[in-house]
Scaffold this motif. Structure first.
Motif, PDB file in Angstrom:
ATOM      1  N   TYR A 166      -2.979  14.094 -19.215  1.00  0.00           N
ATOM      2  CA  TYR A 166      -2.193  13.152 -18.419  1.00  0.00           C
ATOM      3  C   TYR A 166      -2.546  13.254 -16.951  1.00  0.00           C
ATOM      4  CZ  TYR A 166       1.535  11.322 -15.571  1.00  0.00           C
ATOM      5  OH  TYR A 166       2.218  10.648 -14.591  1.00  0.00           O
ATOM      6  N   THR A 167      -2.643  14.476 -16.431  1.00  0.00           N
ATOM      7  CA  THR A 167      -2.875  14.643 -14.998  1.00  0.00           C
ATOM      8  C   THR A 167      -4.200  14.028 -14.564  1.00  0.00           C
ATOM      9  OG1 THR A 167      -1.627  16.715 -15.109  1.00  0.00           O
ATOM     10  CG2 THR A 167      -2.923  16.331 -13.123  1.00  0.00           C
ATOM     11  N   GLY A 168      -5.235  14.248 -15.361  1.00  0.00           N
ATOM     12  CA  GLY A 168      -6.527  13.650 -15.047  1.00  0.00           C
ATOM     13  C   GLY A 168      -6.470  12.134 -15.087  1.00  0.00           C
ATOM     14  N   ALA A 169      -5.814  11.614 -16.114  1.00  0.00           N
ATOM     15  CA  ALA A 169      -5.685  10.160 -16.228  1.00  0.00           C
ATOM     16  C   ALA A 169      -4.860   9.596 -15.082  1.00  0.00           C
ATOM     17  CB  ALA A 169      -5.041   9.800 -17.566  1.00  0.00           C
ATOM     18  N   ALA A 170      -3.779  10.284 -14.707  1.00  0.00           N
ATOM     19  CA  ALA A 170      -2.932   9.815 -13.614  1.00  0.00           C
ATOM     20  C   ALA A 170      -3.707   9.783 -12.300  1.00  0.00           C
ATOM     21  CB  ALA A 170      -1.700  10.713 -13.476  1.00  0.00           C
ATOM     22  N   ALA A 171      -4.569  10.768 -12.095  1.00  0.00           N
ATOM     23  CA  ALA A 171      -5.363  10.811 -10.862  1.00  0.00           C
ATOM     24  C   ALA A 171      -6.374   9.669 -10.817  1.00  0.00           C
ATOM     25  CB  ALA A 171      -6.074  12.157 -10.746  1.00  0.00           C
ATOM     26  N   VAL A 172      -7.073   9.453 -11.914  1.00  0.00           N
ATOM     27  CA  VAL A 172      -8.098   8.401 -11.957  1.00  0.00           C
ATOM     28  C   VAL A 172      -7.445   7.018 -11.866  1.00  0.00           C
ATOM     29  CG1 VAL A 172      -9.873   7.323 -13.380  1.00  0.00           C
ATOM     30  CG2 VAL A 172      -9.748   9.813 -13.216  1.00  0.00           C
ATOM     31  N   LEU A 173      -6.421   6.809 -12.671  1.00  0.00           N
ATOM     32  CA  LEU A 173      -5.731   5.515 -12.640  1.00  0.00           C
ATOM     33  C   LEU A 173      -5.080   5.277 -11.281  1.00  0.00           C
ATOM     34  CD1 LEU A 173      -4.020   5.641 -16.157  1.00  0.00           C
ATOM     35  CD2 LEU A 173      -5.877   4.104 -15.464  1.00  0.00           C
TER      36      LEU A 173
ATOM     37  N   VAL B 209       0.837  -1.207   0.000  1.00  0.00           N
ATOM     38  CA  VAL B 209       0.000   0.000   0.000  1.00  0.00           C
ATOM     39  C   VAL B 209       0.869   1.253   0.000  1.00  0.00           C
ATOM     40  CG1 VAL B 209      -1.583   1.373   1.407  1.00  0.00           C
ATOM     41  CG2 VAL B 209      -2.032  -1.057   1.038  1.00  0.00           C
ATOM     42  N   ALA B 210       1.910   1.265   0.838  1.00  0.00           N
ATOM     43  CA  ALA B 210       2.782   2.441   0.923  1.00  0.00           C
ATOM     44  C   ALA B 210       3.444   2.744  -0.418  1.00  0.00           C
ATOM     45  CB  ALA B 210       3.836   2.220   2.004  1.00  0.00           C
ATOM     46  N   TRP B 211       3.965   1.715  -1.083  1.00  0.00           N
ATOM     47  CA  TRP B 211       4.628   1.929  -2.373  1.00  0.00           C
ATOM     48  C   TRP B 211       3.626   2.289  -3.469  1.00  0.00           C
ATOM     49  CZ3 TRP B 211       9.564   2.715  -3.627  1.00  0.00           C
ATOM     50  CH2 TRP B 211      10.550   2.361  -2.708  1.00  0.00           C
ATOM     51  N   THR B 212       2.400   1.813  -3.352  1.00  0.00           N
ATOM     52  CA  THR B 212       1.367   2.200  -4.327  1.00  0.00           C
ATOM     53  C   THR B 212       1.057   3.680  -4.195  1.00  0.00           C
ATOM     54  OG1 THR B 212       0.406  -0.022  -4.234  1.00  0.00           O
ATOM     55  CG2 THR B 212      -0.963   1.729  -5.150  1.00  0.00           C
ATOM     56  N   TRP B 213       0.900   4.163  -2.967  1.00  0.00           N
ATOM     57  CA  TRP B 213       0.686   5.594  -2.752  1.00  0.00           C
ATOM     58  C   TRP B 213       1.857   6.410  -3.284  1.00  0.00           C
ATOM     59  CZ3 TRP B 213      -3.196   8.738  -1.208  1.00  0.00           C
ATOM     60  CH2 TRP B 213      -4.334   8.147  -0.651  1.00  0.00           C
TER      61      TRP B 213
ATOM     62  N   ILE C 134      -4.666   2.519  -6.035  1.00  0.00           N
ATOM     63  CA  ILE C 134      -4.647   2.625  -4.576  1.00  0.00           C
ATOM     64  C   ILE C 134      -5.790   1.836  -3.948  1.00  0.00           C
ATOM     65  CG2 ILE C 134      -5.084   4.239  -2.673  1.00  0.00           C
ATOM     66  CD1 ILE C 134      -3.411   6.303  -4.266  1.00  0.00           C
ATOM     67  N   VAL C 135      -6.978   1.955  -4.522  1.00  0.00           N
ATOM     68  CA  VAL C 135      -8.137   1.231  -3.995  1.00  0.00           C
ATOM     69  C   VAL C 135      -7.883  -0.273  -4.013  1.00  0.00           C
ATOM     70  CG1 VAL C 135     -10.542   0.596  -4.478  1.00  0.00           C
ATOM     71  CG2 VAL C 135      -9.860   3.003  -4.478  1.00  0.00           C
ATOM     72  N   GLU C 136      -7.302  -0.767  -5.098  1.00  0.00           N
ATOM     73  CA  GLU C 136      -7.048  -2.200  -5.196  1.00  0.00           C
ATOM     74  C   GLU C 136      -5.982  -2.642  -4.203  1.00  0.00           C
ATOM     75  OE1 GLU C 136      -7.690  -5.883  -5.824  1.00  0.00           O
ATOM     76  OE2 GLU C 136      -8.897  -4.326  -6.805  1.00  0.00           O
ATOM     77  N   ALA C 137      -4.963  -1.800  -3.966  1.00  0.00           N
ATOM     78  CA  ALA C 137      -3.938  -2.135  -2.980  1.00  0.00           C
ATOM     79  C   ALA C 137      -4.548  -2.206  -1.579  1.00  0.00           C
ATOM     80  CB  ALA C 137      -2.810  -1.101  -3.016  1.00  0.00           C
ATOM     81  N   HIS C 138      -5.436  -1.273  -1.273  1.00  0.00           N
ATOM     82  CA  HIS C 138      -6.096  -1.292   0.030  1.00  0.00           C
ATOM     83  C   HIS C 138      -7.035  -2.495   0.155  1.00  0.00           C
ATOM     84  CE1 HIS C 138      -4.926   2.331   2.254  1.00  0.00           C
ATOM     85  NE2 HIS C 138      -4.717   2.891   1.064  1.00  0.00           N
TER      86      HIS C 138
END
Length: 306
Positions: free
Chosen positions: A252-259, A226-230, A264-268
């Motif tokens: 890119y910024t929008g895509a980076a935020a959504v992706l 989780v830490a490395w995913t964040w 992060i959700v999957e890591a959690h």
């Protein structure tokens, strides 16, 4: 016993099997994943599509360099590969390719890759490729992988090297956008490979390879994942201000935020399943991590083009 008419077919079959064996030593699926980050790095550096000759030479040279590193890895790891179900069918274990032939093959690929990159791109790209091969084949394969639980972190350096090679092939130098993108790929490898190692933990334990999921408890591995995913997502968002003058913007910024949120959700979710004592299903995160990196690279390409 084969007849004269059957011999050509038998010989062709043996040749085909031998070729497949050599190709398997290069680990084509890993090469594909490495090259996914080379094109966006080149496009960032050039502010658009680089000349097709340069693009072709860089991709070919990068493919040969990655293939060489993987061949050396298979050559040295043949003793532990036979102990792991995931790798017990590799050509050096089955005898399809001899150790001597594999070593020569790796050396030939190394020379070809460095020569091609030096002649058709820039000296810096060639030296970076040479350094990545040496690092992966010697430091990672012979030392870190077998003797430290932090092998994945150390191994992340050559894994992210295609970004620097792609940038250097275009400019002959390195710049901060290349360093930040390198950081994204570097950080991403921890949740990506730890998820795979969680799935094949018994294999690594049988071969006495001290991957983190072998030497640490599931909860610790989940928290570090989780830490490395964040951290991966944070560095990916840093690319926007750093590469603003190179074509990176809101696409890119929008895509980076959504992706990043998806990642992060999957890591959690993985961590939550571990805490609950349920089946961890780490391969779910593994496959999502591949999609994440591929789509993030596409976002860079699209943003630079538009």
């Amino acid at each position: 016993m084969t007849t004269l008419s059957e011999r050509p077919a038998v010989q062709a079959g043996r040749l085909s099997a031998r070729v497949r064996g050599y190709v398997a030593l290069t680990k084509p699926r890993i090469i594909e994943l490495l090259l996914v980050t080379t094109l966006p790095a080149m496009m960032l550096a050039s502010g658009g599509l680089p000349p097709w000759e340069l693009l072709l030479a860089t991709m070919a040279g990068g493919t040969l360099a990655a293939a060489a590193a993987n061949v050396f890895n298979c050559w040295y790891d043949r003793d532990i590969d036979r102990l792991m179900h995931r790798t017990e069918r590799r050509p050096l274990v089955t005898g399809e390719v001899t150790p001597r032939a594999a070593l020569v093959f790796g050396l030939v690929l190394t020379v070809l890759s460095i020569a091609l990159l030096y002649a058709a791109t820039t000296p810096l790209a060639a030296w970076l490729a040479a350094g990545a091969i040496l690092y992966y084949a010697v430091l990672y394969t012979m030392v870190f992988k077998r003797y430290t639980r932090r092998s994945t972190e150390f191994g992340g350096v050559p894994g992210a090297a295609p970004v620097l090679i792609g940038w250097a092939a275009v400019t002959g130098t390195l710049a901060w956008p290349a360093v930040v993108f390198f950081g994204v790929v570097f950080c991403w490898q921890m949740p990506h490979f730890w998820a795979l190692a969680m799935r094949f933990r018994a294999d690594y334990a049988r071969a006495d390879v001290p991957m983190l999921p072998v030497v640490a408890g599931p909860l610790s591995v989940g928290r570090q994942t989780v830490a490395w995913t964040w951290l991966t997502v944070a560095v990916s968002l840093l690319l926007w201000p750093v590469a603003d003058g190179f074509g990176i913007g809101w696409v890119y910024t929008g895509a980076a935020a959504v992706l990043g949120l998806w990642f992060i959700v999957e890591a959690h979710r993985l961590l939550r399943r571990i805490r609950a004592g349920a089946e961890a299903r780490p391969m779910q995160l593994f496959h999502i991590s591949i999609s994440y990196m591929a789509l993030l690279s596409v976002a860079i390409i699209v943003d630079v083009l538009v």
